[in-house]
Design an enzyme around this catalytic site. Structure first.
Site, PDB file in Angstrom:
ATOM      1  N   LYS A   1       8.088 -89.462 -18.952  1.00 11.59           N
ATOM      2  CA  LYS A   1       8.250 -88.310 -18.057  1.00 11.59           C
ATOM      3  C   LYS A   1       7.916 -87.023 -18.811  1.00 11.59           C
ATOM      4  CE  LYS A   1      12.322 -86.325 -16.558  1.00 11.59           C
ATOM      5  NZ  LYS A   1      12.184 -84.887 -16.297  1.00 11.59           N
TER       6      LYS A   1
ATOM      7  N   ASP B   1       6.373 -84.401 -14.053  1.00  9.66           N
ATOM      8  CA  ASP B   1       7.526 -83.884 -13.301  1.00  9.66           C
ATOM      9  C   ASP B   1       7.367 -82.373 -13.118  1.00  9.66           C
ATOM     10  OD1 ASP B   1      10.058 -83.503 -12.229  1.00  9.66           O
ATOM     11  OD2 ASP B   1      11.114 -83.764 -14.130  1.00  9.66           O
TER      12      ASP B   1
ATOM     13  N   LYS C   1       7.308 -80.846  -9.877  1.00 13.63           N
ATOM     14  CA  LYS C   1       8.012 -80.413  -8.653  1.00 13.63           C
ATOM     15  C   LYS C   1       7.261 -79.322  -7.892  1.00 13.63           C
ATOM     16  CE  LYS C   1      12.573 -81.439 -10.623  1.00 13.63           C
ATOM     17  NZ  LYS C   1      12.288 -81.561 -12.060  1.00 13.63           N
TER      18      LYS C   1
ATOM     19  N   ASP D   1       4.717 -75.024  -2.613  1.00  8.38           N
ATOM     20  CA  ASP D   1       3.856 -73.894  -2.264  1.00  8.38           C
ATOM     21  C   ASP D   1       3.362 -74.125  -0.834  1.00  8.38           C
ATOM     22  OD1 ASP D   1       1.986 -71.663  -2.455  1.00  8.38           O
ATOM     23  OD2 ASP D   1       2.169 -71.875  -4.618  1.00  8.38           O
ATOM     24  N   ILE D   2       2.376 -73.341  -0.408  1.00  7.91           N
ATOM     25  CA  ILE D   2       1.814 -73.570   0.924  1.00  7.91           C
ATOM     26  C   ILE D   2       0.996 -74.871   0.882  1.00  7.91           C
ATOM     27  CG2 ILE D   2       1.810 -71.129   1.572  1.00  7.91           C
ATOM     28  CD1 ILE D   2      -1.209 -71.091   0.960  1.00  7.91           C
TER      29      ILE D   2
ATOM     30  N   THR E   1      20.066 -81.571  -8.008  1.00  7.28           N
ATOM     31  CA  THR E   1      21.470 -81.941  -8.230  1.00  7.28           C
ATOM     32  C   THR E   1      22.272 -80.841  -8.922  1.00  7.28           C
ATOM     33  OG1 THR E   1      20.647 -83.093 -10.160  1.00  7.28           O
ATOM     34  CG2 THR E   1      21.213 -84.441  -8.253  1.00  7.28           C
TER      35      THR E   1
ATOM     36  N   ARG F   1      18.374 -88.282 -23.155  1.00  5.15           N
ATOM     37  CA  ARG F   1      19.175 -88.163 -24.379  1.00  5.15           C
ATOM     38  C   ARG F   1      19.656 -89.477 -24.977  1.00  5.15           C
ATOM     39  NH1 ARG F   1      22.374 -83.236 -21.698  1.00  5.15           N
ATOM     40  NH2 ARG F   1      21.590 -84.392 -19.902  1.00  5.15           N
TER      41      ARG F   1
HETATM   42  O1  C5P Z   1      18.932 -86.624 -21.039  1.00  2.00           O
HETATM   43  P1  C5P Z   1      19.065 -87.205 -19.655  1.00  2.00           P
HETATM   44  O2  C5P Z   1      19.014 -88.724 -19.651  1.00  2.00           O
HETATM   45  O3  C5P Z   1      20.251 -86.658 -18.914  1.00  2.00           O
HETATM   46  O4  C5P Z   1      17.734 -86.696 -18.938  1.00  2.00           O
HETATM   47  C1  C5P Z   1      17.490 -86.823 -17.595  1.00  2.00           C
HETATM   48  C2  C5P Z   1      16.169 -86.201 -17.267  1.00  2.00           C
HETATM   49  O5  C5P Z   1      16.025 -86.162 -15.861  1.00  2.00           O
HETATM   50  C3  C5P Z   1      15.961 -84.769 -17.719  1.00  2.00           C
HETATM   51  O6  C5P Z   1      14.569 -84.598 -17.976  1.00  2.00           O
HETATM   52  C4  C5P Z   1      16.401 -83.932 -16.543  1.00  2.00           C
HETATM   53  O7  C5P Z   1      15.759 -82.673 -16.477  1.00  2.00           O
HETATM   54  C5  C5P Z   1      15.899 -84.814 -15.399  1.00  2.00           C
HETATM   55  N1  C5P Z   1      16.574 -84.620 -14.116  1.00  2.00           N
HETATM   56  C6  C5P Z   1      17.938 -84.744 -13.969  1.00  2.00           C
HETATM   57  N2  C5P Z   1      18.514 -84.582 -12.740  1.00  2.00           N
HETATM   58  C7  C5P Z   1      17.756 -84.317 -11.672  1.00  2.00           C
HETATM   59  C8  C5P Z   1      16.381 -84.217 -11.802  1.00  2.00           C
HETATM   60  C9  C5P Z   1      15.815 -84.368 -13.037  1.00  2.00           C
HETATM   61  O8  C5P Z   1      18.632 -85.011 -14.926  1.00  2.00           O
HETATM   62  N3  C5P Z   1      18.321 -84.210 -10.497  1.00  2.00           N
END
Ligand code: C5P
Length: 232
Positions: free
Chosen positions: A31, A60, A62, A65-66, A120, A210
């Protein structure tokens, strides 16, 4: 279930080092988000593919826009050769349909397109101030709209995956962040799921950041995750 590694480290060198440590695995998705793409661009994607041509890339970005501008961007993303990208469902059904129409010329080679339903990070109150409905209700409505517009799936929490599939189709893909394979620290995530519970919720793509890149040995961690995924 597919494993998606979030390349969220602060520098290109660190992200590429992580990808290199995972080069032996042909079944991984990578990603690539805003920060990396804005800074390191297409070159970064080409370097990832040079590390392992089988790595699949989820861009990723996201888009919001129009309709015509989104479709132009979608075509440029398809030209990059990535396998998946995402757009905001709240850009509206016409924007989503225009994106999918523009990708028709790429045939089977077109990237998968996922919609972000509700970010979220919103509290229910913040969300209501913008959308005038609760998160759960609106997220399901956005998912149905994305399905009707011909998208391939949505980004959602592992806890919403089953309801979204019930409201659309079992083939409608779900991608869930916040997966903690072995119950690792949640960090800033509000709701985290294990691989087992993500699989039970029929999640198609599990995003792990992480727990992998902060592991003492990311290669070993990914190997362990892959072994569990094979058994699920
Ligand atoms: O480090 P972790 O496993 O929490 O990473 C989750 C990844 O998913 C990050 O890149 C975070 O920006 C992304 N993400 C998220 N929640 C969302 C959308 C994307 O944690 N609703």
């Amino acid at each position: 279930m597919n494993l998606v590694i979030a390349l969220d480290l602060p520098s290109s060198a660190e992200n590429l080092k992580l990808a290199e440590s995972l080069a032996a695995y042909d079944d991984l998705w990578m990603k690539v988000g805003f920060r990396t793409y804005i800074r390191d661009g297409r070159n970064f994607l080409d370097t990832l593919k040079a590390i392992n041509p089988h790595f699949k890339v989820f861009l990723d970005l996201k888009l919001y826009d129009i309709p015509n501008t989104m479709a132009d961007a979608a075509a440029e993303i398809a030209e990059l050769g990535v396998e998946m990208f995402n757009v905001h469902a709240s850009a509206g059904e016409r924007a989503l349909r225009t994106v999918m129409e523009r990708l028709v010329s790429y045939g089977e080679d077109r990237p998968l397109v996922l919609a972000v339903t509700a970010l979220t990070s919103f509290s229910d109150e913040e969300f209501r101030r913008i959308y005038e409905k609760g998160i759960d209700e609106k997220a399901e409505q956005f998912a149905r709209m994305s399905y009707d517009a011909g998208l391939d799936g949505v980004v959602c929490s592992a806890f919403e995956s089953r309801a979204i599939k019930a409201a659309t189709s079992s083939d409608f893909l779900t991608l869930s962040p916040g997966i903690r394979p072995f119950g690792e620290a949640a960090g800033d995530q509000q709701r985290v799921a294990t691989l087992q519970s993500a699989a039970e919720s029929q999640v198609d793509f599990a995003v792990v950041g992480r727990p992998v890149y902060r592991a003492e040995d990311p290669t070993e961690k990914v190997q362990k995750i892959r072994e569990i995924l094979k058994r699920l």
